[in-house]
Write a protein that holds these residues in place. Structure first.
Motif, PDB file in Angstrom:
ATOM      1  N   THR A 188       0.866  -1.175   0.000  1.00 38.78           N
ATOM      2  CA  THR A 188       0.000   0.000   0.000  1.00 38.78           C
ATOM      3  C   THR A 188       0.898   1.218   0.000  1.00 38.78           C
ATOM      4  N   THR A 229       1.695   5.085   1.960  1.00 39.52           N
ATOM      5  CA  THR A 229       1.453   5.925   3.130  1.00 39.52           C
ATOM      6  C   THR A 229       1.543   7.388   2.704  1.00 39.52           C
ATOM      7  N   LEU A 247      -2.950   4.102   3.568  1.00 38.68           N
ATOM      8  CA  LEU A 247      -4.271   4.266   2.970  1.00 38.68           C
ATOM      9  C   LEU A 247      -5.085   2.982   3.046  1.00 38.68           C
ATOM     10  N   SER A 248      -4.438   1.869   3.266  1.00 40.57           N
ATOM     11  CA  SER A 248      -5.152   0.591   3.345  1.00 40.57           C
ATOM     12  C   SER A 248      -4.251  -0.432   4.008  1.00 40.57           C
ATOM     13  N   GLY A 301     -10.066   5.767  -1.189  1.00 37.31           N
ATOM     14  CA  GLY A 301      -8.833   5.019  -0.954  1.00 37.31           C
ATOM     15  C   GLY A 301      -8.141   4.662  -2.254  1.00 37.31           C
ATOM     16  N   ILE A 350      -4.623  13.466  -2.704  1.00 37.59           N
ATOM     17  CA  ILE A 350      -4.541  12.010  -2.577  1.00 37.59           C
ATOM     18  C   ILE A 350      -5.326  11.332  -3.700  1.00 37.59           C
ATOM     19  N   SER A 404     -13.637   6.289   5.253  1.00 39.46           N
ATOM     20  CA  SER A 404     -12.316   5.667   5.334  1.00 39.46           C
ATOM     21  C   SER A 404     -11.513   6.325   6.451  1.00 39.46           C
ATOM     22  N   GLU A 432      -8.447   8.449   5.444  1.00 40.09           N
ATOM     23  CA  GLU A 432      -8.753   9.675   4.717  1.00 40.09           C
ATOM     24  C   GLU A 432      -9.471  10.704   5.582  1.00 40.09           C
TER      25      GLU A 432
END
Length: 432
Positions: A45, A47, A53-54, A83, A109, A146, A149
Motif C-alpha cells: 500500500t 502511506t 491508505l489501506s 482510498g 490524494i 475511510s 482519509e
C-alpha cells in the motif's frame, strides 16, 4: 513512468467524460508536495504523511469487511474517501447497493491514486456518483468513512470531515448521559423538591423580542474583550448578557455582572460557580446540578430541561421549559437568548479550540478541565488550522446545526483566531 502515464490517462478519460470539473481539479493538483512512501507486506500500500491508505497484507479483504459493516439493506450508500479503489469496488459488489455516492476527502490524494492504480471500473459504473465531500453542507446516512482519509482530509473538506467524526463519536460522547443511568436518575430525582419551588426558564421566553444579546463562553479569546464588555456595562449600553457557568468567575474578576448565568453540568462545583457572588443573580439550571450547590445559590433559580429522556418523568410531574443542548452549556445559553426573542446574538469566547496555547479564559491550565494537548484540528476564521479536541469539535458542529435552523437570527462572532463557526459573521467592531 510509462505505465503510470497510461494508468493516469485512462482514469482521467473516464473522469473527464462523467465529471469534467473533477478532471480539471485532478489536473490542477501538485501531487509532488505529498510525502508518499510505499509500504510492503504480503501485498503493498502507500502511506501519506506516515498514514497507510489501506492494509498492506489484504486490501481486498479489508475493504470487504468494511463494506459489510453497514448492516441491513442499503439501496443508497455514501462512501467518504475512495482510498486505492478497493472500497468502491467492495460496495458495488453488494447487490442491495443501487447507488454509491463517493465523496473525495483529499484532492491531492485522489489525484495521486489516479496516477498509480486503475480506477476505471468503478469510475465508469452507472451506479456511482462522484463529488467533493466539501460540496455538501451535511452528511448523509448510511455512510462509511475511510479512517485514513478522515485523518488526511484537506482544508476544503474539513467541515464535512468534522460532521463525519461527530456522527461517529456521538455514542461515546453521550455515554455519560444515558437515560437509564441509575446515578443520573438519582441526581435528577434529588432535585425534585427544588424544581417544584423554583422558577421556570420559560418565564424568560419572548421577553426581549427583537433585541440584541451577548452570550459569554469561556474560550481563551474572551480575555481580549473584558475591557470592552466592562466599559459597555458601565456606560449602560451593553446588550443583555448571558454567561455560561465557567465564565462567571472571570467576569466577576473584571467587574462584570451578567444578567443570567446558565449551568447544566453534573460536575459543576462552587469553585467554578461560587454562591458567594450570586446575590440577586438569576441562575438557569438543569436538574443534574448538585442540590447543595443549588440551595446555596443566593439569586433566583429557574429550572430547565433538555430533550434527554433522562428528564421524562420529571417533565410530566414538574413541567418546565426546554433548552437545546448539544453537549455544551453554550448551546443552552444560545438557545435561551433565541427563545427570549433576540434577533442579533453576539458570541464571546466561543472558540472551540486552543487560542495562543490556552483552553479557557482566565483559568489556569487544568483548573476546571483536564490539561491536554490538542489532538485534532479545525479551521479558524483566517482559514488556518488550529488545535482542538474531539468534544469541542462535536460541540462546534452542534452549534452550526443550530445556527442553520435559525436563519431569522443574526449570529456574530468576536474572534477570528478561534474555530470558524459556519453560519456566523464577524462583528465589525468587536472582532479581535
Amino acid at each position: 513512468m510509462e505505465g503510470e502515464e497510461k494508468i493516469f490517462s485512462e482514469n482521467l478519460a473516464v473522469l473527464a467524460k462523467r465529471w469534467p470539473s473533477l478532471a480539471q481539479m485532478v489536473l490542477a493538483q501538485d501531487i509532488g508536495s505529498l510525502a508518499v512512501d510505499l509500504r510492503k507486506g504480503i501485498e503493498s500500500t502507500i502511506t501519506i504523511n506516515g498514514i497507510q491508505l489501506s492494509s498492506r497484507h489484504d486490501r481486498i479483504g479489508e475493504a470487504r469487511l468494511q463494506a459489510e459493516s453497514l448492516q441491513g439493506s442499503c439501496p443508497f450508500v455514501y462512501l467518504y474517501g475512495p482510498g486505492l479503489g478497493e472500497l468502491p469496488r467492495a460496495f458495488l459488489k453488494r447487490s442491495d447497493v443501487q447507488k454509491l455516492e463517493v465523496r473525495i476527502l483529499n484532492e491531492k490524494i485522489f489525484a495521486l491514486v489516479m496516477h498509480l492504480v486503475d480506477q476505471t471500473d468503478w469510475l465508469g459504473s452507472p451506479r456511482v456518483s462522484l463529488a467533493m465531500a466539501g460540496d455538501d453542507r451535511n452528511i448523509f446516512l448510511p455512510f462509511f468513512a475511510s479512517p485514513p482519509e478522515l485523518t488526511l482530509a484537506s482544508d476544503t473538506n474539513a467541515k464535512i470531515r468534522d460532521r463525519l467524526v461527530c456522527q461517529m463519536t456521538a455514542p461515546f460522547m453521550n455515554k455519560d448521559f444515558l437515560p437509564n443511568d441509575l446515578n443520573l436518575l438519582a441526581r435528577v430525582e434529588s432535585n425534585r423538591t427544588l424544581l417544584a419551588s423554583d422558577g421556570d426558564v420559560s418565564e424568560f421566553f419572548n421577553s426581549r423580542p427583537g433585541d440584541e444579546a451577548w452570550v459569554i463562553a469561556t474560550g481563551p479569546s474572551l480575555e481580549r474583550h473584558f475591557e470592552q464588555i466592562c466599559a459597555s456595562r458601565n456606560q449602560g449600553s451593553a446588550p443583555f448578557l448571558i454567561a455560561v457557568d465557567s465564565a462567571l468567575v472571570p467576569l466577576h474578576k473584571h467587574g462584570i455582572r451578567p444578567d443570567i448565568v446558565v449551568s447544566i453540568d453534573k460536575l459543576m462545583n462552587a469553585h467554578i460557580l461560587p454562591p458567594d457572588i450570586s446575590d440577586g443573580l438569576p441562575l438557569v439550571y438543569f436538574p443534574l446540578l448538585e442540590p447543595a450547590l443549588l440551595e446555596a445559590w443566593k439569586g433566583p433559580r429557574y429550572a430547565a430541561y433538555s430533550t434527554n429522556p433522562l428528564y421524562s418523568k420529571l417533565k410530566r410531574d414538574v413541567p418546565k421549559g426546554e433548552l437545546f443542548v448539544g453537549g455544551s452549556v453554550l448551546h443552552a445559553a444560545v438557545d435561551l437568548a433565541v427563545k427570549m426573542g433576540v434577533r442579533r446574538l453576539v458570541l464571546f469566547g466561543a472558540d472551540f479550540s486552543y487560542v495562543e496555547g490556552k483552553f479557557h479564559a482566565d483559568w489556569d491550565p487544568g483548573e476546571i478541565a483536564p490539561d491536554m494537548e490538542p489532538l485534532e484540528w479545525v479551521l479558524n476564521g483566517h482559514g488556518k488550522r488550529v488545535g482542538t479536541q474531539t468534544n469541542l469539535r462535536n460541540y462546534l458542529c452542534a452549534l452550526e446545526d443550530y445556527v442553520a435552523l435559525h436563519p431569522d437570527v443574526i449570529f456574530l462572532n468576536t474572534c477570528r483566531d478561534g474555530a470558524w463557526i459556519a453560519g456566523t459573521d464577524y462583528h465589525p467592531e468587536l472582532v479581535a
